[in-house]
Design a protein around this motif. Structure first.
Motif, PDB file in Angstrom:
ATOM      1  N   SER A  88       0.833  -1.205   0.000  1.00 58.01           N
ATOM      2  CA  SER A  88       0.000   0.000   0.000  1.00 58.01           C
ATOM      3  C   SER A  88       0.865   1.252   0.000  1.00 58.01           C
ATOM      4  N   GLU A  89       0.228   2.390  -0.299  1.00 57.48           N
ATOM      5  CA  GLU A  89       0.903   3.675  -0.159  1.00 57.48           C
ATOM      6  C   GLU A  89      -0.143   4.731   0.221  1.00 57.48           C
ATOM      7  N   THR A  90       0.319   5.903   0.685  1.00 61.26           N
ATOM      8  CA  THR A  90      -0.657   6.924   1.062  1.00 61.26           C
ATOM      9  C   THR A  90      -1.185   7.600  -0.204  1.00 61.26           C
ATOM     10  N   ILE A  91      -2.429   8.084  -0.081  1.00 52.69           N
ATOM     11  CA  ILE A  91      -3.029   8.801  -1.203  1.00 52.69           C
ATOM     12  C   ILE A  91      -2.202  10.044  -1.537  1.00 52.69           C
ATOM     13  N   SER A  92      -1.632  10.639  -0.492  1.00 50.74           N
ATOM     14  CA  SER A  92      -0.807  11.823  -0.687  1.00 50.74           C
ATOM     15  C   SER A  92       0.359  11.533  -1.644  1.00 50.74           C
TER      16      SER A  92
END
Lengths: 225, 335
Positions: A88-92
């Motif tokens: 996963s990764e942050t939306i930012s």
């Protein structure tokens, strides 16, 4: 638990370690003592926030919103152990990545995410969960396979349960400000999000009206001196 | 080489300052101080400014040791602020600009604080905590604007301090916040107060209501002393500010913090922010009362930056406005 805890991230709230919790990859969020803060106040806030985090995550889970599972709540150790969201990764980070590309394909992807985000936040508010710190850093995108992905909400330390429109509207306002201040080049992202959010439930139209009031309060405030 | 004169009077401080290429030639200020238990009202404050501005202007010119003909540009505070005081000061700025035949530059008060802070401390790209009687904002620069990441959703932190001082009837000389700071040093017993943080936004009105309702009761019963209340208030509101600032720097990945505005002189706030910064390997920049508190130099300096970057203003646009957001200004002088 293994001793090889790796500092994963230093957030504003505390240090986040990636650990192994009985064979499962996990995140240990440790709210270390804030030395700048009065000790009594610090104790109170830490306890309140660990409790809020556990409570809201459970409530989200019951509502069918993707959140990390809670493995352990440890008031004495000032920490909470959560499921590690793999892949996963942050939306930012994703927005930054996609906007530097700025092609039709990435814009399409961004639009898809904004719509899904409206759906998820709509559902969260429908269940009277106020996040309290909605930013693009607190929403993760998890890639389930090459073509499917889900949005996970994290960081519920400032959250609480309340049914009032005002609190939900402030939640939206916080998100808007986080978006416009950090990702000023994709102003349309929030508009798309709002359209999707408004479609979620019948109450959301009312929340949207309130949101416009909150917005006006911020922008038109008399600022003196 | 630009010599710039700045006029400031958006609240109860009247300031005239002259600056030459980032070098302060004079920084004169006069504060309108009200009796204990009273705040400053627009009409009286405007009259104070009207009565003192000409003398202050003379003083600034004498101190700087320059003639009016050497000045290149006249700057004044366009807003935000109180209408009456703003207009009284702008009138003088407009008059001298015409008398001396110099260009007139309207300046945003908040931007003035930020630019002055950057000049004095030498910080390059800080996350700014702007705290004063009318403003509480967490600001960072991005894409030609000073963007507001967090702010108060009701009253400003300085306003909360001022009104708290009024409830306790503390002296307004030199400022209510200063007297609270001194009293707080003797406070020991911590009173839990409402602590309201929403993301990067804060709220102070609940604290004030709480003190209004219960403050006198606690004092009468002797459960808490005045000093305890001051101590608890400072610890609570400053913790809120430091926490939200920390969240902002974590969010933007910044490693510099700059505190500006009148409340920024508070040593306890600076101390708490410093502890937070050192825990995160960030650097804190703060200024003292000469530049934290409203002054004319900050207006002169920011106006000079605008002027040098080619900013021009039509005469009919040199008005004042009570409401003027920090992020309304296009920053033409920064990359």
């Amino acid at each position: 638990m293994s001793n090889t805890n790796i500092l994963y991230k230093q957030g504003a709230e505390g240090r986040i370690f990636k650990i192994n919790y009985f064979g499962k990859p996990a995140i240990s969020k440790e709210r270390f003592k804030k030395k700048y803060r009065n000790e009594e106040l610090d104790k109170r806030l830490t306890k309140e926030r660990i409790r809020a985090e556990a409570k809201s995550i459970l409530r989200c889970k019951n509502a069918g919103i993707c959140v990390p599972a809670v493995y352990l709540v440890d008031f004495e150790g000032r920490r909470i152990i959560l499921e590690y969201i793999d892949n996963s990764e942050t939306i930012s980070d994703l927005i930054d990545k996609l906007t530097t590309k700025n092609c039709d394909e990435s814009n399409e992807k961004l639009k898809e995410i904004s719509i899904k985000m409206g759906d998820v936040i709509g559902k969260m508010h429908y269940n009277n969960i106020i996040h309290g710190d909605l930013t693009t850093s607190n929403i993760l995108i998890k890639y389930e396979s090459d073509s499917t992905w889900n949005l996970y909400l994290i960081d519920f330390g400032l959250s609480y349960i309340k049914s009032s429109d005002e609190d939900k509207a402030v939640d939206l306002y916080v998100l808007e400000r986080a978006l416009t201040s950090k990702h000023s080049n994709v102003n349309w992202f929030f508009d798309e999000f709002l359209i999707s959010y408004r479609q979620y439930g019948e109450n959301n139209e009312r929340i949207f009206k309130k949101f416009n009031e909150v917005r006006a309060r911020g922008r038109k405030r008399t600022t003196i001196g | 080489m630009v010599i710039s004169i700045g006029f400031e009077g958006s609240a109860n401080k009247l300031g005239v300052g002259i600056i030459k290429d980032g070098h302060v030639l004079s920084n004169c200020r006069k504060t309108y101080i009200t009796p204990p238990g009273e705040g400053f009202l627009p009409r009286e404050t405007a009259r104070h400014h009207q009565n003192n501005i000409v003398k202050l202007l003379e003083e600034a010119l004498i101190q700087a040791n320059i003639k009016s003909s050497e000045i290149d540009v006249v700057c004044y505070t366009k807003g935000p602020g109180m209408g009456g005081p703003l207009v009284s000061v702008a009138l003088v700025a407009r008059t001298v600009a015409q008398l001396w035949n110099k260009p007139l530059i309207p300046v945003n008060h908040c931007i003035g604080h930020i630019e002055m802070g950057r000049l004095i401390t030498g910080s390059i790209n800080p996350t700014v905590l702007y705290v004063s009687g009318g403003n509480t904002q967490i600001i960072a620069y991005s894409n030609k604007r000073y963007r507001i990441f967090g702010e108060t959703i009701d009253i400003a932190v300085g306003n909360c301090l001022d009104r708290f001082a009024r409830i306790l009837k503390l002296s307004n000389d030199p400022s209510p916040g200063y007297n609270i700071e001194q009293l707080a040093k003797c406070g020991k017993k911590f009173l839990p107060l409402p602590y309201v943080v929403k993301g990067m936004d804060v709220s102070f009105s609940g604290i004030l209501t709480f003190i209004e309702e219960k403050g006198h009761k606690y004092l009468k019963s002797g459960e808490y002393t005045e000093a305890d209340l001051c101590f608890s208030l400072q610890e609570t509101i400053f913790a809120m500010l430091v926490e939200t600032t920390e969240r902002a720097i974590a969010h933007c990945g910044s490693n510099e913090v700059l505190i500006v505005g009148g409340v920024g002189c508070n040593k306890r706030l600076q101390n708490m922010m410093d502890i937070m910064c050192s825990e995160r390997q960030a650097v804190l920049y703060a200024t003292d009362e000469r530049f934290c508190i409203d002054n004319g130099v900050m207006i002169a300096y920011t106006g000079a930056l605008m002027y040098s970057s080619g900013f021009k203003c039509k005469w009919e646009d040199t008005f004042c406005t009570q409401r003027f957001r920090t992020d309304d200004v296009e920053v033409t002088w920064r990359e």
